[in-house]
Design an enzyme around this catalytic site. Structure first.
Site, PDB file in Angstrom:
ATOM      1  CD  GLN A 649      -3.147  -0.160   0.266  1.00 56.74           C
ATOM      2  OE1 GLN A 649      -3.066  -0.214  -0.950  1.00 56.74           O
ATOM      3  NE2 GLN A 649      -4.100   0.503   0.856  1.00 56.74           N
ATOM      4  CD  GLU A 716      -6.924   8.047   1.870  1.00 58.78           C
ATOM      5  OE1 GLU A 716      -7.449   8.961   1.244  1.00 58.78           O
ATOM      6  OE2 GLU A 716      -7.412   7.572   2.916  1.00 58.78           O
TER       7      GLU A 716
HETATM    8 MO1  MOS Z   1     -10.500   7.542  -0.045  1.00 55.12          MO
HETATM    9  S1  MOS Z   1     -10.071   9.191  -1.121  1.00 55.12           S
HETATM   10  O1  MOS Z   1     -10.880   7.960   1.462  1.00 55.12           O
HETATM   11  O2  MOS Z   1     -11.052   6.254  -0.882  1.00 55.12           O
END
Ligand code: MOS
Length: 750
Positions: A649, A716
């Site tokens: 990830q 993220e």
């Molecule tokens: Mo995300 S942009 O929280 O899938």
């Protein structure tokens, strides 16, 4: 969802399944093609839908040749605003925070190029495609408003999902007045479109007033409820199946108009209908990352400490909705400063509405902040890593709260040592490789919030020694089926191969939203609680039964492991789960659990994952072609359930950082508003040759507050820090400060 019980705070001891670097449970299914994605479904009697999309960006559709489409062989129905049946919810309304104003043929208005303007249903995909072409739309077009300077200024009530648009702490002007040095940085970032490998698709089938939809969804229960509201049936009449998603990145979290039209079409023609968008149609109604113009001012004293930090961001949004990139918020929680001010405004342009896209706000904002930090360090003559350490925040700069955990110092040290940062010359243009390329090194700090949503799970322990965990969790390529199964096995006290994880359907307990990097934390907490609940019930049976070797041990004194309950004080006294159930005359026992953050912890602590990204770039001294030759990141994200998948990830996020820094740039023609590079030939994303060496390392971090399991998130954060690190490395190689992403050759020519 008020009936959710918060997860108790504490640091739970997990078993030996968590922490294993297992390969993906669904790997074989995927490489053999056995995993079914939405568009793979072909129910009997299937019809195909194709939507016609607008080629102008603003105005009205004045005519559609419906007759020409209807007489085309194989065409069954043509849906336009003239015959579109009513919906139970206004597509122009905003039902809740995670909904968009969308296009479901409510009228003939055109708000952007690529907007659906009619839907053709046919016996074959080819007939539907040809039918859509035969509609030959005519328009009363108005000039498109594209780009910051053409759009209408807009002051948003909120940015992101409900965050305030402005923030201030302390007096920034006093801070700048007291500073020995003030630097200003201006950065622009472009529109980016989510381009998952799997384009959006839906198969809808009605059986009376019961609806089944196969559709990739990052928010299964929410989407089920939304479909129910639009089609005026009870939520329990809707079954949403989303077993595998070929990447979501945020764009598969929110319902969109064509999905609604496909469901409507299925009801109109009385047959199942499939709608799969083309790659070109991914550049329109499905969300994107808005462009930003950022302006940062940093005041610094003689010791290299920030005296003030101001971050302003202008972002583009659509003409009719209000999602705004919360870019400046990236400055709220990272560097220590006595005065902090952030401000967002918007510009309305004629594109679709932007939405959350992997690291919304942070991706763009961190790029701006990290470039600004680098510029300030260089002006001071300080090493950029040393400058970040001098401004290390021990408490959250915006709220003053302590961090639930923060191993960023360790990330800096680990990353710097893995990269070989020591000895980096301060001045730019000092390093060359054997081939004579300019070489530069840059650093960026990575940071992303660690939110939790709410989820429920149901566990079953069976007499044959197997366990079942049921939760509408979401496998979107990130590895949820594997990591969550590891937590399930530990919660149930079973070996991993004895546990089945059922996920991806609205018929299962609500697994919450797979977004905000919070899925493992949220769904994992529910799963662990459900497993523990089943084991607790089993322990009650055993410890009250004189025939059990565990009789009298008491609940607290028993642990489940590898399918047996053991006395905690005497591990040799144990009994198999199956034997306990058999003696009790039970075929199985069930447990239930919920996952949500403890409100007391949420109020008391600031919760973030952190990391440090180091980049090496090589720049051709004549052509100024830029290559990222190495990217090294060190990340701390609390407890890591599966290091192999977590690194995957993080690596994926860092590659998006390369994409952000050097490649992605959606260009809309200012004359027509049409996307000019709506395919992978023109919309560039990195390929293997663009990312020769990308390495993510994990730094150990124990977090006793973020949730009972100590899990933050990794989905993220890899995007953050990376783009800034690369831009800073480009400066170090060339002496030129890029002021726009992606960084192009022409930006370096001087
Ligand atoms: Mo995300 S942009 O929280 O899938």
């Amino acid at each position: 969802m008020a009936d959710i019980i918060p997860t108790p705070t504490g640091h739970v001891r997990l078993g030996s399944n968590a922490g294993q670097p297992l390969t993906r449970r669904d790997g074989v299914l995927k490489v053999t093609g056995a995993a079914t994605y939405a568009a793979d479904n072909r129910p009997d009697g299937l019809a195909y839908a194709v939507f016609a999309h607008s080629s102008v960006a603003r105005g009205r559709v004045t005519s559609l040749d419906v007759d020409a489409a209807k007489v085309h062989p194989g065409v069954i129905e043509v849906i336009t605003p003239a015959n579109r049946p009513p919906l139970g919810r206004d597509p122009d309304g905003k039902a809740h925070m995670f909904s968009w104003r969308t296009e479901a043929l409510q009228n003939d208005t055109v708000r952007y190029a690529g907007q659906p303007i009619a839907l053709v249903v046919a016996e074959t995909l080819e007939a539907a495609t040809e039918g859509a072409r035969l509609l030959a739309p005519r328009y009363a077009a108005e000039p498109a408003r594209i780009g910051f300077d053409a759009g209408e200024a807009y002051d948003p009530p909120a940015v992101g999902i409900g965050s305030p648009p402005n923030f201030a702490k302390g007096d920034v002007e006093a801070g700048f007045a007291a500073a020995d040095q003030v630097t200003e940085t201006r950065i622009e970032t472009p529109l980016q479109y989510h381009n998952a490998l799997e384009p959006h698709a839906i198969v809808a089938a009605w059986d009376g007033d019961r609806l089944t939809v196969d559709v990739p969804s990052q928010a299964i229960a929410m989407a089920r409820n939304d479909f129910a509201a639009y089609f005026e049936v009870p939520p329990e009449n809707v079954t949403l199946r989303s077993p595998f998603i070929g990447g979501g990145f945020g764009s598969k979290a929110i319902l969109n108009g064509p999905q609604l039209l496909c469901v409507l079409a299925a009801r109109m023609v009385g047959r199942p209908v499939k709608l799969a968008v083309t790659r070109q149609q991914m550049f329109g109604h499905l969300g994107h990352r808005g462009a930003t113009r950022q302006h940062l001012r940093l005041g610094v004293d003689g010791e290299g400490h920030l005296t003030a930090l101001e971050h302003n961001a202008i972002s583009t949004t659509s003409s009719f909705d209000d999602f705004l990139e919360p870019a400046a918020n990236a400055s709220h929680n990272l560097y220590a400063t006595p005065a902090l001010k952030t401000h967002h405004t918007g510009v309305r342009v004629d594109t679709g509405t932007p939405g959350p896209m992997r690291a919304p706000g942070e991706a763009s904002g961190s790029a701006g902040l990290e470039c600004a930090m680098d510029e300030a360090a260089a002006a001071l003559g300080l090493d950029p890593l040393e400058f970040r350490l001098r401004n290390y925040s021990e408490t959250d700069p915006a709220s003053g709260k302590p961090f639930s955990s923060k191993a960023l110092r360790e990330c800096y040290a680990e990353g710097a040592s893995r990269f070989g940062w020591a000895g980096r010359p301060l001045a730019p243009r000092q390093m060359r490789d054997e081939a004579g390329c300019l070489v530069g090194w840059g650093v960026g700090t990575a940071m992303f919030p660690a939110p939790m949503f709410q989820a429920k799970a149901r566990a079953t322990l069976a007499r044959d020694g197997t366990g079942l965990m049921e939760i509408a969790a979401v496998e979107m390529g990130q590895g949820a089926l594997t990591a969550l199964a590891q937590i399930a096995a530990d919660g149930l006290g079973l070996d991993g191969d004895k546990v089945e994880l059922r996920a991806g359907s609205s018929e299962l307990p609500d697994g919450g939203i797979a977004g905000g990097s919070g899925h493992t934390a949220t769904a994992g907490s529910a799963i662990f609680a459900a497993g523990s609940d089943a084991v607790r019930k089993l322990a009650e049976l055993a410890t009250r039964d004189e025939a059990s070797p565990l009789f009298g041990a008491g609940n607290a004194g028993v642990v489940g492991r590898a399918g047996r309950l053991h006395r905690a004080d005497d591990e040799r006294r144990s009994e198999a789960y199956g034997d306990i159930l058999q003696r009790a005359g039970l075929s199985h026992i069930e447990g239930e659990g919920a996952g949500a953050r403890d409100p007391a912890d949420a109020a008391e602590y600031a919760m973030f994952s952190h990391g440090a990204v180091f980049a090496e770039v090589k720049v051709d001294p004549d052509l100024y072609q830029i290559r990222v030759s190495r990217l090294v990141g060190a990340f701390a994200a609390g407890r890591i359930i599966n290091p192999r998948l977590a690194k995957s990830q993080l690596t994926g996020g860092m590659i998006w950082g390369i994409s952000f820094a050097l490649h992605e740039d959606a260009i809309h023609d200012p004359r027509t508003g049409r996307p000019m590079n709506a395919d992978f030939a023109g919309y560039h994303v990195p390929v293997n040759a663009d990312a020769p060496s990308v390495e993510a390392f994990l730094v150990e971090e124990v977090d006793r507050h973020v949730n009972a399991l100590g899990i933050k998130g990794v989905g993220e954060i890899g995007v953050t820090g990376s783009a800034g690190a690369i831009a800073n490395a480009v400066w170090h190689a060339t002496g030129v400060r890029p002021n726009r992403f992606p960084i192009r050759i022409e930006a370096l020519l001087h």
